[in-house]
Design a protein around this motif. Structure first.
Motif, PDB file in Angstrom:
ATOM      1  N   PHE A  47       0.756  -1.336   0.043  1.00  0.00           N
ATOM      2  CA  PHE A  47      -0.016  -0.046   0.071  1.00  0.00           C
ATOM      3  C   PHE A  47       0.821   1.234  -0.076  1.00  0.00           C
ATOM      4  O   PHE A  47       1.296   1.904   0.957  1.00  0.00           O
ATOM      5  CB  PHE A  47      -0.961   0.300   1.311  1.00  0.00           C
ATOM      6  N   PHE A  57     -10.484   7.673   4.513  1.00  0.00           N
ATOM      7  CA  PHE A  57     -11.458   6.899   3.777  1.00  0.00           C
ATOM      8  C   PHE A  57     -12.656   7.161   3.312  1.00  0.00           C
ATOM      9  O   PHE A  57     -13.337   7.942   3.862  1.00  0.00           O
ATOM     10  CB  PHE A  57     -11.881   5.476   4.858  1.00  0.00           C
ATOM     11  N   ASP A  60     -17.225   4.074   1.023  1.00  0.00           N
ATOM     12  CA  ASP A  60     -17.282   2.672   0.598  1.00  0.00           C
ATOM     13  C   ASP A  60     -16.423   2.227   1.396  1.00  0.00           C
ATOM     14  O   ASP A  60     -16.285   0.812   1.361  1.00  0.00           O
ATOM     15  CB  ASP A  60     -16.947   2.466  -0.660  1.00  0.00           C
ATOM     16  N   ASN A  62     -13.122   2.361   1.407  1.00  0.00           N
ATOM     17  CA  ASN A  62     -12.124   2.141   0.703  1.00  0.00           C
ATOM     18  C   ASN A  62     -10.882   3.494   1.032  1.00  0.00           C
ATOM     19  O   ASN A  62     -11.661   4.575   1.195  1.00  0.00           O
ATOM     20  CB  ASN A  62     -11.898   1.872  -0.694  1.00  0.00           C
ATOM     21  N   PRO A  63      -9.704   3.304   0.882  1.00  0.00           N
ATOM     22  CA  PRO A  63      -8.855   4.481   1.037  1.00  0.00           C
ATOM     23  C   PRO A  63      -9.209   5.633  -0.095  1.00  0.00           C
ATOM     24  O   PRO A  63      -9.293   5.075  -1.223  1.00  0.00           O
ATOM     25  CB  PRO A  63      -7.342   4.323   0.937  1.00  0.00           C
ATOM     26  N   SER A  64      -9.480   6.742   0.245  1.00  0.00           N
ATOM     27  CA  SER A  64      -9.912   7.845  -0.790  1.00  0.00           C
ATOM     28  C   SER A  64      -8.772   8.730  -1.027  1.00  0.00           C
ATOM     29  O   SER A  64      -8.357   9.216  -2.274  1.00  0.00           O
ATOM     30  CB  SER A  64     -10.941   8.363  -0.474  1.00  0.00           C
TER      31      SER A  64
END
Length: 160
Positions: A47, A57, A60, A62-64
């Motif tokens: 990552f 995040f 959703d 997930n990492p944004s």
């Protein structure tokens, strides 16, 4: 923590002896826990990011994107005092990111100031990898209470 089957690493490390383990067995369990921890941390390099800071995040899960880093500085440098938090901008320059806290909190005494200058010089000599983004996901709190292991010392979970 309810989803992690294991015991705190603290219990294995400091004398809790599951099933009457001998000191040699405890030593082997410690080594197994250290190897498992190192293996888990190495896997985080998958990552990688162009910018360093606090991972944020999206809705959703997930990492944004990368946001500001929090700085926990103690009043009078006394850990018993209440912490003060300040935001530091996200950075795309690894060397600037490594030294941002030194820049924000310059030392006044000669010896610590000299050590900070030496640290900055050493950081300037670090070569950055060219094959990947310069920042990777890292665990911010390596306190022994944040690691859970099996009775044999195998990593079962990491929290915080």
């Amino acid at each position: 923590m309810a989803f992690i089957s294991g015991i705190p690493l603290y219990n294995v490390w400091f004398g809790y002896r599951p099933q009457g383990a001998w000191p040699d067995t405890t030593h082997l369990r410690r080594i197994r826990a250290l190897e498992g921890t190192a293996s888990a941390m190495v896997q985080l390099d998958r990552f990688s990011f162009r910018t360093g800071g606090r991972l944020l995040f999206g809705n959703d899960g997930n990492p944004s994107h990368i946001g500001a880093m929090l700085d926990r500085w103690f009043v009078h440098k006394d850990p018993d005092d209440d912490p003060i938090y300040s935001e530091c901008a996200a950075s795309s320059d690894p060397k600037a990111y490594y030294t941002i806290m030194l820049d924000m909190h310059p030392e006044q005494n000669k010896v610590p100031r000299g050590l900070a200058m030496l640290l900055c010089q050493l950081i300037s000599w670090i070569s950055e990898p060219s094959s990947m983004d310069p920042f990777v996901l890292a665990h911010p709190d390596f306190d022994i209470q944040n690691f859970f292991v099996s009775e044999e010392g195998e990593i079962r979970g990491i929290i915080d």
